[in-house]
Design an enzyme around this catalytic site. Sequence first.
Site, PDB file in Angstrom:
ATOM      1  N   GLY A 126       0.820  -1.209   0.000  1.00 34.14           N
ATOM      2  CA  GLY A 126       0.000   0.000   0.000  1.00 34.14           C
ATOM      3  C   GLY A 126       0.851   1.255   0.000  1.00 34.14           C
ATOM      4  N   TYR A 127       1.401   1.569  -1.145  1.00 30.41           N
ATOM      5  CA  TYR A 127       2.249   2.756  -1.276  1.00 30.41           C
ATOM      6  C   TYR A 127       1.511   3.873  -2.010  1.00 30.41           C
ATOM      7  CZ  TYR A 127       6.859   1.162   0.330  1.00 30.41           C
ATOM      8  OH  TYR A 127       7.933   0.775   1.076  1.00 30.41           O
ATOM      9  N   THR A 160      -1.363  -4.133  -6.107  1.00 30.36           N
ATOM     10  CA  THR A 160      -1.290  -5.312  -6.971  1.00 30.36           C
ATOM     11  C   THR A 160      -1.764  -6.576  -6.262  1.00 30.36           C
ATOM     12  OG1 THR A 160       0.556  -4.292  -8.104  1.00 30.36           O
ATOM     13  CG2 THR A 160       0.265  -6.649  -8.449  1.00 30.36           C
ATOM     14  N   GLU A 243      13.143  -3.505  -4.711  1.00 29.61           N
ATOM     15  CA  GLU A 243      12.157  -3.765  -5.755  1.00 29.61           C
ATOM     16  C   GLU A 243      12.786  -3.541  -7.121  1.00 29.61           C
ATOM     17  OE1 GLU A 243       8.745  -1.201  -5.575  1.00 29.61           O
ATOM     18  OE2 GLU A 243       7.779  -2.146  -7.292  1.00 29.61           O
ATOM     19  N   ASN A 383      10.076   5.806 -14.987  1.00 33.57           N
ATOM     20  CA  ASN A 383      11.436   5.899 -15.517  1.00 33.57           C
ATOM     21  C   ASN A 383      11.950   7.341 -15.534  1.00 33.57           C
ATOM     22  OD1 ASN A 383      11.206   3.181 -15.771  1.00 33.57           O
ATOM     23  ND2 ASN A 383      11.751   3.081 -17.939  1.00 33.57           N
ATOM     24  N   GLU A 384      11.025   8.299 -15.592  1.00 37.20           N
ATOM     25  CA  GLU A 384      11.432   9.706 -15.468  1.00 37.20           C
ATOM     26  C   GLU A 384      12.011   9.942 -14.069  1.00 37.20           C
ATOM     27  OE1 GLU A 384       8.493   8.709 -16.645  1.00 37.20           O
ATOM     28  OE2 GLU A 384       8.531   9.375 -18.718  1.00 37.20           O
TER      29      GLU A 384
END
Lengths: 397, 376
Positions: A126-127, A160, A243, A383-384
């Site tokens: 839960g981020y 997820t 991760e 990715n930014e």
Amino acid sequence: MNLEFTPEEQAFRDEVRSFIAENYPAHLADFGMREDMSREDFLAWHKILGKKGWSVPAWPTEYGGTGWTPTQRYIWSEENARASTVMPLPFGVSMVGPVIYTFGNAEQKARHLPGIVSGEVWWCQGYSEPGAGSDLASLKTTAVRDGDHYVINGQKTWTTLAQHADWGFFLCRTDPTAKAQEGISFILVDMKSPGVEVKPIKLLDGGYEVNETWLTDVRVPVENLVGVENKGWTYAKFLLAHERSGIAGVARSKRGIEKLREIAANESLDGAPLIKDFDFARKVSQLEIDLAALEITELRTLAGEQAGKGPGPESSILKIKGTEIQQRLTELTLEAVGTYSAPYHGGVSNDNSNEHPVGPDYAQHAAATYFNMRKTSIYGGSNEIQRNIITKMILGL
Amino acid sequence: MDFNFTEEQGMVRDGLSRLVREQYDWETRRKAIASGAGWRPEVWAQLAELGILGMPFSEADGGFGGGAVDAMVIMEEFGKGLVIEPFVPTVVCAGGFLKHAGTDAQKEEHIGGIVSGERVFAFAYAEPRGRFDYADLETTAKKDGAGYVLNGHKAVVIGAPWASHLVVTARTGGERRDRSGVSVFVVAKDTAGITTRDYVTVDGRRASEVYFENVAVGAEALIGAEGEGLALIELVTDEAIAALCAEACGAMKVAHAMTVEYSRQRKQFGVPIGSFQVLQHRMVDMYTAYEQAVSLTYLATLRLGSDEVERKKAVSAAKVGVGQAARLIGQEAVQIHGGNGVTDEYAIGHFFKRLTIFDSEFGNVDHHLKRHVALS
């Protein structure tokens, strides 16, 4: 310098290969799409590995780890990719597990680690929040101390596979007056607690992989706080670095390129196999070259870890390149299947739905996988954001 | 040099734009796609009423005497609303074959029904192993008395579940991949021996696998000269490609605008993400690609009447440039929308999906780059 595997490592590879061949559940062989999978499917291999002592290879041995070298771990993941196994989900194994054994107290370790090792307990993360994606520190979910409990309120998103989860680890704001990063705590929540509500989000590929999670007056005992109150950001960053190092997916991409070559050998172009077409073959080769570069970069990072360096900002490189390669791979696979990219697998049919879908087997998930893999450059810190991390942490700008 | 649209074209655009805006809002589209029918016959009827379905046919044939530019104007508006109705298979493809090569009797038989919206066509040209090569045909049409007998399997026939009629390509002579020996037929879908497997496509349309098993048709089913169909197919599909490019331009325009708007609204780190230079430059690149794609679409559309080599080069150039822009804009739009971009709920993902499948229709970027090379 030497890239050759030692005889011991070769022997290890043989051992792993035969273990997979002898123990991997037959009904999960080459399992395709995740949305078809039940909780049992996801956990079957994990449970087998738990009994063997191989479910959490990277953990310290005292908590169930294997003591394998990074190279052995690499061989392990290669062999699993080769066999297309359904690997243990990262939420327990690579995310909350390492946080608990690094920052948790003895009671938390005893209570939570064995369930992760055995594959009995399913964790979710839960981020993210609707207003706080890559800007994680702007999260709004609050945890207010009330006697022996925290009372949690807020909304999380992209949780997820939370539909199967027993436990979740949540970032919550415990000091609303502190600066963004400094008032956040890392709290473990029993997903069966009253007030927790999980709603699936339908994604572009038609599947339900992520959820919105609402927390309304959820009461959580204070012993579920990991580490120190308001220091959750430290643990969150530690977790994200872990991760990201798993995110490169080199072994899976290698297997994906093999499959792509098989597809392109079967498809025909101007009366010859597509893979004989120079333009197409060139793109496949370019991808292989980039993947080789990524593989060695990852091995160098692993070697650094072996020498005692934790995963640092270099993992951002692995994330950027790994996800770009995964996306190009699914893109090329989509291109390879050509005409049969269009049918929607699972679409309505005017005949028996048990009948085999149209087009070759390998075409059925090509578009869905391509759509689904667009997520990889967004999740885990877009990715930014990874480029920003490199700018700051490596270039010092 | 004149890149202006005529007054009539402006009116068509406005009328269609209103129809799409008012009758084709996002929720209605979503429901139509999920419905049993999978499309909106009532929209089709409205298009007929507006004269859209009769646009490319001559007035003598009962149409409105429009040309390729009119088709471009129409398709761009369709692209903006992700309209799924089968304008390209019915009007551009079937209509194109009839217009260019139909006999008076064939025109009489079919064009009125197309213009009024009563007759819907699908174009069955692709085969499981043909990969963009119209001459790579395993479907055969064997001479049988005055007529023909068709056998074969056609792949991903867009709009076939809605169609009353099919245009089918088949080999009447020669070897597989020969340039001669290819013929074109028009048949009613309920002709004995035709079976279909219908399904949804990833971009929300419907398609079928169509199987022909000893399908007997009369001599009147043949369009154009027997065995000489390939040049005709290339002409009609070039027209279809120009139309699809216009559709993609409409979709790209909206996808880009939605992305810019989203980047104004969405805040991260306390500021709208549109204030980040890295995203600004990427949206500039998307915009540049879009403008280039529009130019190539104009070029292809205006060259449809040129000699064969010029026409094919312009059309291939457009399919390459628009295909590349569609890929770039689709991917970047999703990326800039972040997680929301990969959900089914947000419209942007559906623009991405349509722009993805565009590439595989009538030859992808590689295929047309190669055709361009061969013609250069």
